[in-house]
Design a protein around this motif. Structure first.
Motif, PDB file in Angstrom:
ATOM      1  N   LEU A 114     -24.578   7.819 -37.660  1.00 30.76           N
ATOM      2  CA  LEU A 114     -23.679   8.675 -36.879  1.00 30.76           C
ATOM      3  C   LEU A 114     -22.954   7.893 -35.793  1.00 30.76           C
ATOM      4  O   LEU A 114     -21.773   8.119 -35.528  1.00 30.76           O
ATOM      5  CB  LEU A 114     -24.449   9.838 -36.277  1.00 30.76           C
ATOM      6  CG  LEU A 114     -24.855  10.913 -37.264  1.00 30.76           C
ATOM      7  CD1 LEU A 114     -25.854  11.855 -36.630  1.00 30.76           C
ATOM      8  CD2 LEU A 114     -23.640  11.683 -37.755  1.00 30.76           C
ATOM      9  N   ALA A 115     -23.659   6.970 -35.153  1.00 31.02           N
ATOM     10  CA  ALA A 115     -23.056   6.198 -34.073  1.00 31.02           C
ATOM     11  C   ALA A 115     -21.956   5.282 -34.579  1.00 31.02           C
ATOM     12  O   ALA A 115     -20.987   5.012 -33.865  1.00 31.02           O
ATOM     13  CB  ALA A 115     -24.131   5.391 -33.347  1.00 31.02           C
ATOM     14  N   HIS A 116     -22.091   4.817 -35.806  1.00 35.41           N
ATOM     15  CA  HIS A 116     -21.115   3.854 -36.334  1.00 35.41           C
ATOM     16  C   HIS A 116     -20.082   4.493 -37.256  1.00 35.41           C
ATOM     17  O   HIS A 116     -19.230   3.796 -37.793  1.00 35.41           O
ATOM     18  CB  HIS A 116     -21.841   2.715 -37.048  1.00 35.41           C
ATOM     19  CG  HIS A 116     -22.611   1.871 -36.087  1.00 35.41           C
ATOM     20  ND1 HIS A 116     -22.000   0.987 -35.212  1.00 35.41           N
ATOM     21  CD2 HIS A 116     -23.929   1.788 -35.831  1.00 35.41           C
ATOM     22  CE1 HIS A 116     -22.924   0.399 -34.474  1.00 35.41           C
ATOM     23  NE2 HIS A 116     -24.099   0.879 -34.822  1.00 35.41           N
ATOM     24  N   GLN A 117     -20.158   5.800 -37.430  1.00 34.36           N
ATOM     25  CA  GLN A 117     -19.142   6.494 -38.225  1.00 34.36           C
ATOM     26  C   GLN A 117     -17.956   6.799 -37.309  1.00 34.36           C
ATOM     27  O   GLN A 117     -18.140   7.385 -36.233  1.00 34.36           O
ATOM     28  CB  GLN A 117     -19.709   7.801 -38.798  1.00 34.36           C
ATOM     29  CG  GLN A 117     -18.692   8.590 -39.591  1.00 34.36           C
ATOM     30  CD  GLN A 117     -19.185   9.983 -39.908  1.00 34.36           C
ATOM     31  OE1 GLN A 117     -20.008  10.534 -39.199  1.00 34.36           O
ATOM     32  NE2 GLN A 117     -18.679  10.545 -40.982  1.00 34.36           N
ATOM     33  N   PRO A 118     -16.749   6.435 -37.717  1.00 35.19           N
ATOM     34  CA  PRO A 118     -15.604   6.761 -36.870  1.00 35.19           C
ATOM     35  C   PRO A 118     -15.434   8.266 -36.733  1.00 35.19           C
ATOM     36  O   PRO A 118     -15.703   9.016 -37.686  1.00 35.19           O
ATOM     37  CB  PRO A 118     -14.415   6.160 -37.608  1.00 35.19           C
ATOM     38  CG  PRO A 118     -14.926   5.512 -38.838  1.00 35.19           C
ATOM     39  CD  PRO A 118     -16.391   5.760 -38.936  1.00 35.19           C
TER      40      PRO A 118
END
Length: 122
Positions: A114-118
């Motif tokens: 989730l943190a690395h999904q744009p």
């Protein structure tokens, strides 16, 4: 003019519900063999994933966010239900011990994805 703090009934209810859920998650983690600080960290990881995903869902309706929301919600609801007297917390089944022990890796994966999904606006 400064605003005075007025407790809101919904906020009070949310704090009470959160504290009860936290306690149930802790009790289940402790019964499943997570001792000391690990039993306290377990509910934090479940609840923070749930909050993080909810925040993401407020700005974006992605399938990934909905998936992790359901995973965290099932973990939270499952612990609350398990501690309702339906499960003997003195003799936790092996499959539940495995789920509890595996949760940190699952939560870390979900949070990282989730943190690395744009983000895209909904």
């Amino acid at each position: 003019m400064p605003r005075s703090f007025r407790p809101d009934a919904v906020l009070v209810q949310a704090v009470i519900a959160g504290a009860l859920s936290f306690a149930h998650l802790h009790d289940l983690a402790a019964a499943a063999g997570q001792t000391g600080w690990k039993a306290w960290a377990y509910p934090v990881s479940v609840d923070l994933l749930l909050v993080a995903v909810w925040r993401r869902l407020r700005t974006e309706r992605s399938k990934l966010a909905w998936f992790w929301f359901l995973v965290a919600l099932i973990a939270s609801l499952g612990a609350n239900i398990a501690t309702a007297g339906l499960l003997d917390l003195k003799h936790v089944p092996a499959w539940l011990r495995i789920l509890v022990a595996g949760w940190p890796a699952l939560a870390f994966l979900g949070g990282t994805l989730l943190a690395h999904q744009p983000t895209t606006p909904a």
